[in-house]
Design an enzyme around this catalytic site. Structure first.
Site, mmCIF file in Angstrom:
data_model
loop_
_atom_site.group_PDB
_atom_site.id
_atom_site.type_symbol
_atom_site.label_atom_id
_atom_site.label_comp_id
_atom_site.label_asym_id
_atom_site.label_seq_id
_atom_site.Cartn_x
_atom_site.Cartn_y
_atom_site.Cartn_z
ATOM 1 C CD GLU A 71 -2.780 1.195 2.498
ATOM 2 O OE1 GLU A 71 -3.034 0.121 3.087
ATOM 3 O OE2 GLU A 71 -3.224 2.286 2.871
ATOM 4 C CE LYS A 245 -5.721 -1.044 5.720
ATOM 5 N NZ LYS A 245 -4.877 -0.128 4.956
ATOM 6 C CG ASP A 261 1.127 -16.322 11.399
ATOM 7 O OD1 ASP A 261 0.371 -15.530 10.807
ATOM 8 O OD2 ASP A 261 0.768 -17.443 11.796
ATOM 9 C CG HIS A 360 -3.707 7.814 0.305
ATOM 10 N ND1 HIS A 360 -4.642 6.811 0.404
ATOM 11 C CD2 HIS A 360 -2.877 7.638 1.339
ATOM 12 C CE1 HIS A 360 -4.390 6.083 1.464
ATOM 13 N NE2 HIS A 360 -3.317 6.556 2.053
HETATM 14 C C1 MEV Z 1 -5.353 3.814 5.613
HETATM 15 O O1 MEV Z 1 -4.644 2.687 5.134
HETATM 16 C C2 MEV Z 1 -5.397 3.830 7.126
HETATM 17 C C3 MEV Z 1 -6.262 4.927 7.735
HETATM 18 O O2 MEV Z 1 -7.587 4.842 7.214
HETATM 19 C C4 MEV Z 1 -6.259 4.736 9.231
HETATM 20 C C5 MEV Z 1 -7.200 5.659 9.973
HETATM 21 O O3 MEV Z 1 -8.223 6.079 9.388
HETATM 22 O O4 MEV Z 1 -6.923 5.909 11.158
HETATM 23 C C6 MEV Z 1 -5.738 6.296 7.363
#
Ligand code: MEV
Length: 410
Positions: A71, A245, A261, A360
């Site tokens: 990513e 995430k 892992d 991004h």
């Molecule tokens: C993107 O890969 C991760 C985010 O969405 C985490 C978040 O919103 O805290 C930017």
């Protein structure tokens, strides 16, 4: 008799798949003999980009942390977060996490008091069977530490074996011990549904915290928004999933770079995030010292290994441990948590600030530039032009053509 697919060598497997020649040749070129037996039905190796966090400060030591990830923005965000924490003196770890992994023997339709009596009567045999199953682990100072029978609803019970796995992640060691111990429960073989390690990792909690001067995130107002955003994820599971995430963006990328892992690490983390019955964000944020510092904390169950598992076949993972300075398992876990906290801070700052698209879009512009055929020396220039316009493949191809034409006229 014709060989089964799994008995073929990788070249024969590719031939059987009858893929276009160009694709078969690419797969053949990427094969690595050292890894052909690491998994079944091996076809080829799959490469991912590896980047690095330059200068993560933890307990007054500098670490260079390799990250493997697909990513865009993850490496940039983790570096950005680590840099902001470094401005506050870096991360601090708490305590020394022992490498304890639990295994379960799962009993169904039993009288729990009977099983408990059996465990009490056979404790010595259980301990001896564990040692006989994994003598090398005992030689390194590890082995069975605790034995607890937990009663569960519906006449079920779990016999939890807590094993000190030393420097290894310990999955194989624990499963081997479990199967040896299970065999002792002769009267219960029908009622034992299985014997397998638990990825919950609740015996191996590790904590790291760090302070960031509020100026580093753009001032007090932004620091307050970051705290409020993290508190939002304490009450809204939908937001908590996304925030967590973001923690694993960097953390799992480092786990993968170290040949460990990452599914086990993430499963344990998500379970820990729901430990009180509601799924919440994993990190804690607050303002401290007259609101001069933003303080972040992350506690997670982590089971990883610095030896054993797939590591022996993964030269790059071994090299990545070398880049990290060959930390032991405890230190490695703390570094991983610091990476998770770094990723989280950068994400919270972006979301509570200008939004993540700004960063991004820059990365996407670079990716698209490469995709449409820009050479290494053309990527930055094309990405800069692309970032000013609507990013799509047609525009990128047109701009690359124009750039090359203009370049050839100079
Ligand atoms: C993107 O890969 C991760 C985010 O969405 C985490 C978040 O919103 O805290 C930017």
């Amino acid at each position: 008799m014709a060989k089964k697919f799994y008995e073929l060598n990788p070249k024969e497997r590719l031939d059987q798949l009858a893929l276009p020649t160009e694709l078969t040749n690419r797969f053949l070129a990427q094969q690595d003999t050292k890894r052909q037996n690491l998994i079944e039905n091996y076809l080829t190796d799959f490469a991912l980009p590896e980047g690095i966090i330059k200068n993560l400060v933890l307990d007054e030591q500098l670490y260079q942390v390799p990250l493997v990830v697909e990513e865009p923005s993850v490496v940039a965000a983790a570096n950005n977060g680590a840099r902001m924490f470094a401005l506050g003196g870096g991360f601090r770890s708490v305590g020394t996490g022992r490498a304890l992994l639990t295994g379960q023997i799962l009993f169904d339709q039993v009288d729990v008091a009977d099983v408990q009596a059996f465990v009490n009567d056979h404790r010595q045999e259980i301990e001896a069977a564990a040692q006989a199953a994994k003598p090398s682990l005992y030689q390194r100072g590890g082995g069975l530490q605790d034995l607890v029978l937990r009663e569960l609803p519906g006449r079920r019970a779990s016999l939890d074996l807590v094993v000190d796995t030393d420097q290894a992640m310990g999955a194989n060691a624990v499963n081997t011990i479990l199967e040896a111990v299970k065999a002792l429960f002769m009267p219960y073989q029908e009622q034992i549904l299985g014997a397998i390690l638990s990825n919950a990792g609740d015996h191996s909690l590790v904590s790291v915290s760090g302070r960031v001067p509020v100026m580093a995130v753009g001032g007090w107002a932004m620091a307050k928004r970051i705290v409020a955003l993290s508190e939002f994820a304490k009450v809204d599971p939908k937001r908590a999933v996304t925030e967590n995430k973001g923690v694993f963006n960097g953390l799992s990328a480092a786990v993968l770079a170290l040949g460990n892992d990452w599914r086990a690490v993430e499963a344990a983390g998500h379970a820990y995030a729901s430990r009180d019955g509601q799924y919440r964000s994993l990190t804690q944020w607050r303002l401290e010292d007259d609101q001069e510092f933003l303080v972040g904390e992350l506690t997670l169950p982590l089971n990883i290994g610095t030896v054993g598992g797939a590591l022996a076949s993964l030269q790059t993972a071994q090299d990545n441990f070398a880049i990290l300075g060959q930390p032991d398992a405890d230190r490695t876990k703390k570094i991983l948590l610091a990476v998770g906290l770094s990723s989280n801070l950068a994400a919270l700052k972006a979301v509570a600030g200008a939004g993540i698209q700004a960063g991004h879009m820059k990365m996407q512009a670079r990716t698209l530039a490469v995709q449409v055929g820009a050479k290494a020396e053309e990527v930055a220039a094309l990405a800069a032009v692309l970032a000013q316009t609507t990013i799509n493949e047609t525009t990128a191809k047109r701009l690359l053509g124009e750039m090359r034409q203009n370049g050839s006229k100079d």
